[in-house]
Write an enzyme that holds these catalytic residues in place. Structure first.
Site, mmCIF file in Angstrom:
data_model
loop_
_atom_site.group_PDB
_atom_site.id
_atom_site.type_symbol
_atom_site.label_atom_id
_atom_site.label_comp_id
_atom_site.label_asym_id
_atom_site.label_seq_id
_atom_site.Cartn_x
_atom_site.Cartn_y
_atom_site.Cartn_z
ATOM 1 N N LYS A 68 -12.000 52.184 35.548
ATOM 2 C CA LYS A 68 -13.460 52.224 35.422
ATOM 3 C C LYS A 68 -14.125 52.871 36.929
ATOM 4 O O LYS A 68 -15.319 53.425 36.801
ATOM 5 C CB LYS A 68 -13.897 50.714 35.570
ATOM 6 C CG LYS A 68 -13.668 50.237 34.160
ATOM 7 C CD LYS A 68 -14.172 51.015 32.872
ATOM 8 C CE LYS A 68 -13.785 50.090 31.638
ATOM 9 N NZ LYS A 68 -14.636 50.842 30.488
ATOM 10 N N ASP A 84 -13.466 54.586 16.032
ATOM 11 C CA ASP A 84 -12.570 53.379 16.550
ATOM 12 C C ASP A 84 -11.127 53.645 15.897
ATOM 13 O O ASP A 84 -10.858 54.473 14.672
ATOM 14 C CB ASP A 84 -13.282 52.020 16.112
ATOM 15 C CG ASP A 84 -12.822 51.118 16.879
ATOM 16 O OD1 ASP A 84 -13.915 50.689 17.902
ATOM 17 O OD2 ASP A 84 -11.675 50.708 17.047
ATOM 18 N N VAL A 123 -9.093 57.487 21.126
ATOM 19 C CA VAL A 123 -9.837 58.534 22.002
ATOM 20 C C VAL A 123 -8.643 58.911 23.083
ATOM 21 O O VAL A 123 -8.979 59.618 24.031
ATOM 22 C CB VAL A 123 -10.832 57.555 22.731
ATOM 23 C CG1 VAL A 123 -12.048 57.199 21.702
ATOM 24 C CG2 VAL A 123 -10.251 56.263 23.552
ATOM 25 N N SER A 160 -16.399 46.059 37.302
ATOM 26 C CA SER A 160 -15.031 46.047 38.118
ATOM 27 C C SER A 160 -14.797 47.473 38.986
ATOM 28 O O SER A 160 -13.941 47.751 39.836
ATOM 29 C CB SER A 160 -13.816 45.875 37.266
ATOM 30 O OG SER A 160 -13.845 47.073 36.310
ATOM 31 N N TYR A 214 -7.348 48.251 35.217
ATOM 32 C CA TYR A 214 -8.566 48.302 34.498
ATOM 33 C C TYR A 214 -9.921 48.749 35.614
ATOM 34 O O TYR A 214 -10.406 49.660 35.435
ATOM 35 C CB TYR A 214 -8.950 46.899 34.112
ATOM 36 C CG TYR A 214 -10.424 46.837 33.329
ATOM 37 C CD1 TYR A 214 -10.390 47.467 32.146
ATOM 38 C CD2 TYR A 214 -11.571 46.333 33.775
ATOM 39 C CE1 TYR A 214 -11.533 47.366 31.397
ATOM 40 C CE2 TYR A 214 -12.667 46.440 33.107
ATOM 41 C CZ TYR A 214 -12.663 46.711 32.046
ATOM 42 O OH TYR A 214 -14.082 46.617 31.209
ATOM 43 N N SER A 233 -17.963 49.415 34.431
ATOM 44 C CA SER A 233 -17.815 48.106 34.441
ATOM 45 C C SER A 233 -18.119 47.609 35.806
ATOM 46 O O SER A 233 -18.059 48.360 36.969
ATOM 47 C CB SER A 233 -16.225 47.675 34.278
ATOM 48 O OG SER A 233 -16.056 46.265 34.575
HETATM 49 N N1 LIG Z 1 -17.094 42.635 27.425
HETATM 50 C C1 LIG Z 1 -17.446 42.653 28.846
HETATM 51 O O1 LIG Z 1 -17.727 41.752 29.514
HETATM 52 C C2 LIG Z 1 -17.168 44.156 29.498
HETATM 53 C C3 LIG Z 1 -17.741 44.300 30.584
HETATM 54 C C4 LIG Z 1 -17.421 45.486 31.249
HETATM 55 C C5 LIG Z 1 -17.189 46.577 30.775
HETATM 56 N N2 LIG Z 1 -16.746 46.391 29.412
HETATM 57 C C6 LIG Z 1 -16.485 47.662 28.654
HETATM 58 O O2 LIG Z 1 -17.340 47.718 27.480
HETATM 59 C C7 LIG Z 1 -16.711 48.680 26.644
HETATM 60 C C8 LIG Z 1 -16.688 47.870 25.258
HETATM 61 O O3 LIG Z 1 -15.911 46.621 25.122
HETATM 62 P P1 LIG Z 1 -16.243 45.322 24.689
HETATM 63 O O4 LIG Z 1 -16.519 44.643 25.562
HETATM 64 O O5 LIG Z 1 -17.136 45.819 23.415
HETATM 65 O O6 LIG Z 1 -14.882 45.103 23.987
HETATM 66 P P2 LIG Z 1 -14.256 45.131 22.290
HETATM 67 O O7 LIG Z 1 -12.679 44.788 22.288
HETATM 68 O O8 LIG Z 1 -15.059 44.421 21.355
HETATM 69 O O9 LIG Z 1 -14.417 46.645 21.899
HETATM 70 C C9 LIG Z 1 -13.732 47.572 22.276
HETATM 71 C C10 LIG Z 1 -13.575 48.641 21.282
HETATM 72 O O10 LIG Z 1 -12.591 49.750 21.618
HETATM 73 C C11 LIG Z 1 -11.629 50.000 20.650
HETATM 74 N N3 LIG Z 1 -10.663 51.002 20.856
HETATM 75 C C12 LIG Z 1 -9.799 50.461 21.973
HETATM 76 N N4 LIG Z 1 -8.581 51.398 21.974
HETATM 77 C C13 LIG Z 1 -9.126 52.398 21.473
HETATM 78 C C14 LIG Z 1 -8.706 53.932 21.307
HETATM 79 N N5 LIG Z 1 -7.645 54.080 21.886
HETATM 80 N N6 LIG Z 1 -9.262 54.614 20.508
HETATM 81 C C15 LIG Z 1 -10.382 54.237 19.971
HETATM 82 N N7 LIG Z 1 -11.188 53.043 20.005
HETATM 83 C C16 LIG Z 1 -10.321 52.191 20.632
HETATM 84 C C17 LIG Z 1 -11.346 48.720 19.949
HETATM 85 O O11 LIG Z 1 -10.737 48.990 18.763
HETATM 86 C C18 LIG Z 1 -12.400 47.944 19.894
HETATM 87 O O12 LIG Z 1 -13.382 48.151 18.613
HETATM 88 C C19 LIG Z 1 -15.094 48.881 27.085
HETATM 89 O O13 LIG Z 1 -15.121 50.252 27.649
HETATM 90 C C20 LIG Z 1 -15.014 47.704 28.177
HETATM 91 O O14 LIG Z 1 -14.175 48.280 29.305
HETATM 92 C C21 LIG Z 1 -17.133 45.306 28.735
#
Ligand SMILES: NC(=O)c1ccc[n+]([C@@H]2O[C@H](COP(=O)([O-])OP(=O)(O)OC[C@H]3O[C@@H](n4cnc5c(N)ncnc54)[C@H](O)[C@@H]3O)[C@@H](O)[C@H]2O)c1
Length: 249
Positions: free
Chosen positions: A158, A37, A64, A143, A154, A141
């Site tokens: 996705k 991360d 990433v 989405s 976004y 997602s």
């Molecule tokens: N929370 C939701 O409702 C939801 C819904 C659909 C999809 N998602 C997807 O789930 C995944 C996780 O998201 P989350 O909800 O746990 O959010 P979150 O913000 O808690 O976690 C995302 C993590 O990714 C890390 N990150 C961001 N950019 C980065 C980079 N360039 N390199 C390395 N790490 C990086 C952040 O530091 C964070 O720890 C994402 O891909 C998000 O799009 C979440």
């Protein structure tokens, strides 16, 4: 359940939310973990929590969207643990804007992290996954499946993740590597906070996409990811599984 005994997993976005929940779930199932991360302090917390589960864990800073960082980290994962069985592409960012306001720079940034990131990780990890007949889970997602207001960047990223998942599944399935996606919706993480919604947003539009019962914690997604990378998912390839409480049913 110790389905991941003797297995090595690399999880991106492991500092919080779904990535942390995935890391802890895999740790509790016996996996050794390479966690990456950008958020160093929160990542260190995940490492400590996973070690409490008895896992061998390495935590490393990795952007990433940075090719050199990605290659270096996949190599050091394999150097440390000798192999790689599972890649979980969880890291992501959510930037919401009224469509006319989206700058090309912001659009590109979302694609770089959410789509180019999983592409680069998959490319770097594939030689190792081919050796172990391992598997990949990409976090897409809802989405990707239905319009998300203010989410042109976004949703596009996705949608790309979902198509990318199917491509890898058909190209490498015959070589024993599976690639699947999960499509979460309404998961209680930092990403889902109200401050991401743009000013003057139409909340009626946003409320179109709600679960039938209630938003859920990230562990509900981690459980599905763990199933997919384990032997229980052995005959699942190129699949997308919605974890959205029936929002898009
Ligand atoms: N929370 C939701 O409702 C939801 C819904 C659909 C999809 N998602 C997807 O789930 C995944 C996780 O998201 P989350 O909800 O746990 O959010 P979150 O913000 O808690 O976690 C995302 C993590 O990714 C890390 N990150 C961001 N950019 C980065 C980079 N360039 N390199 C390395 N790490 C990086 C952040 O530091 C964070 O720890 C994402 O891909 C998000 O799009 C979440």
């Amino acid at each position: 359940m110790r389905r991941m005994e003797g297995k090595v997993a690399l999880v991106t976005g492991a500092a919080g939310g779904i990535g942390r929940a995935t890391a802890l779930r895999l740790a509790s199932e016996g996996a050794s973990l390479y966690l990456v991360d950008l958020a160093d302090e929160a990542l260190a917390e995940t490492v400590a929590l996973a070690e409490k589960e008895g896992a061998q864990v390495v935590g490393a800073r990795c952007d990433v969207s940075d090719e050199a960082d990605v290659k270096k980290n996949v190599a050091s994962c394999v150097e440390r643990f000798g192999k790689l069985d599972a890649l979980c592409n969880v890291a992501g960012i959510l930037l919401l804007d009224h469509f006319p306001d989206i700058s090309v720079e912001r659009f590109r940034r979302v694609l770089e992290v959410n789509l180019v990131g999983p592409f680069m990780l998959t490319q770097a990890a594939l030689p190792h996954l081919l050796e172990t007949k391992g598997s990949i889970v990409n976090v897409s997602s809802t989405s990707a499946l239905a319009g998300m207001p203010y989410g042109a960047a976004y949703g596009t990223s996705k949608g790309g993740v979902s198509a990318f998942t199917r491509t890898i599944a058909v190209e490498f399935g015959k070589h024993g590597v599976r690639c699947n996606a999960v499509n979460p919706g309404s998961i209680l993480t930092a990403m889902a906070g109200p401050d991401v919604v743009p000013k003057d947003a139409d909340y009626k539009l946003i409320m179109r996409a709600q679960p039938l019962d209630e938003p859920r914690p990230p562990e509900v997604v981690a459980a599905v990811i763990a199933m997919l990378v384990s032997e229980d998912g052995v005959h699942i390839n190129g699949e997308e599984i919605r974890v959205d409480g029936g929002t898009l049913a």
